[in-house]
Design a protein around this motif. Structure first.
Motif, mmCIF file in Angstrom:
data_model
loop_
_atom_site.group_PDB
_atom_site.id
_atom_site.type_symbol
_atom_site.label_atom_id
_atom_site.label_comp_id
_atom_site.label_asym_id
_atom_site.label_seq_id
_atom_site.Cartn_x
_atom_site.Cartn_y
_atom_site.Cartn_z
ATOM 1 N N ILE A 159 -14.392 -15.537 -26.755
ATOM 2 C CA ILE A 159 -13.817 -16.539 -27.664
ATOM 3 C C ILE A 159 -13.548 -17.830 -26.889
ATOM 4 C CG2 ILE A 159 -11.797 -17.137 -29.070
ATOM 5 C CD1 ILE A 159 -11.645 -14.140 -29.811
ATOM 6 N N GLY A 160 -13.045 -17.718 -25.667
ATOM 7 C CA GLY A 160 -12.794 -18.883 -24.832
ATOM 8 C C GLY A 160 -14.057 -19.664 -24.542
ATOM 9 N N LEU A 161 -15.148 -18.968 -24.280
ATOM 10 C CA LEU A 161 -16.427 -19.648 -24.041
ATOM 11 C C LEU A 161 -16.898 -20.399 -25.276
ATOM 12 C CD1 LEU A 161 -18.320 -16.966 -21.935
ATOM 13 C CD2 LEU A 161 -17.750 -19.290 -21.218
ATOM 14 N N VAL A 162 -16.749 -19.781 -26.439
ATOM 15 C CA VAL A 162 -17.165 -20.433 -27.684
ATOM 16 C C VAL A 162 -16.312 -21.672 -27.945
ATOM 17 C CG1 VAL A 162 -17.294 -20.148 -30.199
ATOM 18 C CG2 VAL A 162 -18.099 -18.326 -28.695
ATOM 19 N N VAL A 163 -14.995 -21.539 -27.794
ATOM 20 C CA VAL A 163 -14.094 -22.673 -28.033
ATOM 21 C C VAL A 163 -14.371 -23.792 -27.028
ATOM 22 C CG1 VAL A 163 -11.679 -23.413 -27.968
ATOM 23 C CG2 VAL A 163 -12.301 -21.298 -29.135
ATOM 24 N N SER B 172 -17.098 -24.419 -25.471
ATOM 25 C CA SER B 172 -18.397 -25.001 -25.766
ATOM 26 C C SER B 172 -18.327 -25.960 -26.956
ATOM 27 C CB SER B 172 -19.413 -23.902 -26.046
ATOM 28 O OG SER B 172 -20.650 -24.437 -26.405
ATOM 29 N N THR B 173 -17.621 -25.577 -27.989
ATOM 30 C CA THR B 173 -17.524 -26.420 -29.179
ATOM 31 C C THR B 173 -16.660 -27.652 -28.951
ATOM 32 O OG1 THR B 173 -15.690 -25.125 -30.090
ATOM 33 C CG2 THR B 173 -17.927 -24.517 -30.772
ATOM 34 N N HIS B 174 -15.824 -27.630 -27.921
ATOM 35 C CA HIS B 174 -14.980 -28.785 -27.610
ATOM 36 C C HIS B 174 -15.506 -29.563 -26.395
ATOM 37 C CE1 HIS B 174 -12.234 -26.706 -30.315
ATOM 38 N NE2 HIS B 174 -11.651 -27.884 -30.473
ATOM 39 N N HIS B 175 -16.774 -29.375 -26.071
ATOM 40 C CA HIS B 175 -17.502 -30.159 -25.071
ATOM 41 C C HIS B 175 -16.966 -30.022 -23.645
ATOM 42 C CE1 HIS B 175 -19.468 -31.863 -28.512
ATOM 43 N NE2 HIS B 175 -18.300 -32.218 -29.004
ATOM 44 N N TYR B 176 -16.530 -28.827 -23.278
ATOM 45 C CA TYR B 176 -16.109 -28.592 -21.904
ATOM 46 C C TYR B 176 -17.250 -28.038 -21.048
ATOM 47 C CZ TYR B 176 -11.200 -29.353 -22.982
ATOM 48 O OH TYR B 176 -10.009 -29.925 -23.342
ATOM 49 N N LEU B 177 -18.300 -27.541 -21.660
ATOM 50 C CA LEU B 177 -19.369 -26.901 -20.911
ATOM 51 C C LEU B 177 -20.642 -27.735 -20.846
ATOM 52 C CD1 LEU B 177 -18.961 -23.264 -22.274
ATOM 53 C CD2 LEU B 177 -17.917 -24.285 -20.266
ATOM 54 N N GLY B 178 -20.603 -28.953 -21.338
ATOM 55 C CA GLY B 178 -21.795 -29.789 -21.419
ATOM 56 C C GLY B 178 -22.319 -30.261 -20.076
ATOM 57 N N HIS B 179 -21.507 -30.958 -19.339
ATOM 58 C CA HIS B 179 -21.935 -31.541 -18.062
ATOM 59 C C HIS B 179 -20.970 -31.070 -16.976
ATOM 60 C CE1 HIS B 179 -24.685 -34.156 -20.192
ATOM 61 N NE2 HIS B 179 -23.702 -34.431 -21.035
ATOM 62 N N LEU B 180 -21.402 -30.125 -16.188
ATOM 63 C CA LEU B 180 -20.563 -29.594 -15.119
ATOM 64 C C LEU B 180 -21.080 -30.109 -13.780
ATOM 65 C CD1 LEU B 180 -20.166 -25.931 -16.410
ATOM 66 C CD2 LEU B 180 -18.598 -27.849 -16.679
ATOM 67 N N ALA C 279 -10.314 -24.450 -19.869
ATOM 68 C CA ALA C 279 -10.557 -24.394 -21.314
ATOM 69 C C ALA C 279 -10.926 -22.987 -21.759
ATOM 70 C CB ALA C 279 -11.651 -25.377 -21.698
ATOM 71 N N VAL C 280 -11.680 -22.266 -20.942
ATOM 72 C CA VAL C 280 -12.054 -20.893 -21.301
ATOM 73 C C VAL C 280 -10.824 -19.987 -21.267
ATOM 74 C CG1 VAL C 280 -13.374 -18.863 -20.548
ATOM 75 C CG2 VAL C 280 -14.465 -21.108 -20.607
ATOM 76 N N VAL C 281 -10.005 -20.129 -20.236
ATOM 77 C CA VAL C 281 -8.849 -19.244 -20.082
ATOM 78 C C VAL C 281 -7.711 -19.626 -21.032
ATOM 79 C CG1 VAL C 281 -7.080 -18.471 -18.449
ATOM 80 C CG2 VAL C 281 -9.443 -18.713 -17.700
ATOM 81 N N LEU C 282 -7.528 -20.925 -21.235
ATOM 82 C CA LEU C 282 -6.419 -21.403 -22.080
ATOM 83 C C LEU C 282 -6.914 -21.897 -23.434
ATOM 84 C CD1 LEU C 282 -4.468 -23.355 -19.317
ATOM 85 C CD2 LEU C 282 -4.014 -21.062 -20.183
ATOM 86 N N TRP C 283 -7.892 -21.211 -24.019
ATOM 87 C CA TRP C 283 -8.495 -21.669 -25.268
ATOM 88 C C TRP C 283 -7.510 -21.839 -26.413
ATOM 89 C CZ3 TRP C 283 -8.225 -18.476 -29.449
ATOM 90 C CH2 TRP C 283 -8.096 -17.100 -29.213
ATOM 91 N N PRO C 284 -6.399 -21.088 -26.513
ATOM 92 C CA PRO C 284 -5.463 -21.377 -27.612
ATOM 93 C C PRO C 284 -4.878 -22.786 -27.522
ATOM 94 C CG PRO C 284 -5.055 -19.184 -26.754
ATOM 95 C CD PRO C 284 -6.016 -19.834 -25.814
ATOM 96 N N VAL C 285 -4.684 -23.295 -26.308
ATOM 97 C CA VAL C 285 -4.180 -24.663 -26.136
ATOM 98 C C VAL C 285 -5.198 -25.665 -26.677
ATOM 99 C CG1 VAL C 285 -3.494 -26.386 -24.421
ATOM 100 C CG2 VAL C 285 -2.786 -24.007 -24.141
ATOM 101 N N VAL C 286 -6.460 -25.400 -26.412
ATOM 102 C CA VAL C 286 -7.528 -26.291 -26.877
ATOM 103 C C VAL C 286 -7.584 -26.287 -28.401
ATOM 104 C CG1 VAL C 286 -10.017 -26.720 -26.837
ATOM 105 C CG2 VAL C 286 -8.855 -25.996 -24.755
#
Length: 66
Positions: free
Chosen positions: A13-17, A19-27, A39-46
């Motif tokens: 779920i963290g990976l999906v969230v 990804s949809t909030h543009h945290y995984l685009g450009h690393l 963002a993956v670990v703290l996805w409820p905050v996002v």
């Protein structure tokens, strides 16, 4: 068994969230990688509107007297 299944579901779920909030685009840099991990670990905050994008130092203009 149940705990590890919960952990896997939580991280997926963290990976999906993230990804949809543009945290995984450009690393490209360390700050972007850390932002993605947070963002993956703290996805409820996002989901509730928190911004976990870690930037560099702010650009500050220094005024000098001539």
């Amino acid at each position: 068994m149940i705990r590890s299944l919960f952990t896997i579901i939580y991280l997926v779920i963290g990976l999906v969230v993230a990804s949809t909030h543009h945290y995984l685009g450009h690393l490209n840099g360390a700050s972007q990688i850390i932002s993605a991990i947070l963002a993956v670990v703290l996805w409820p905050v996002v989901i509730f509107g928190g911004n976990l994008h870690i930037g560099g130092l702010p650009k500050v203009k220094i005024k000098t007297k001539h």
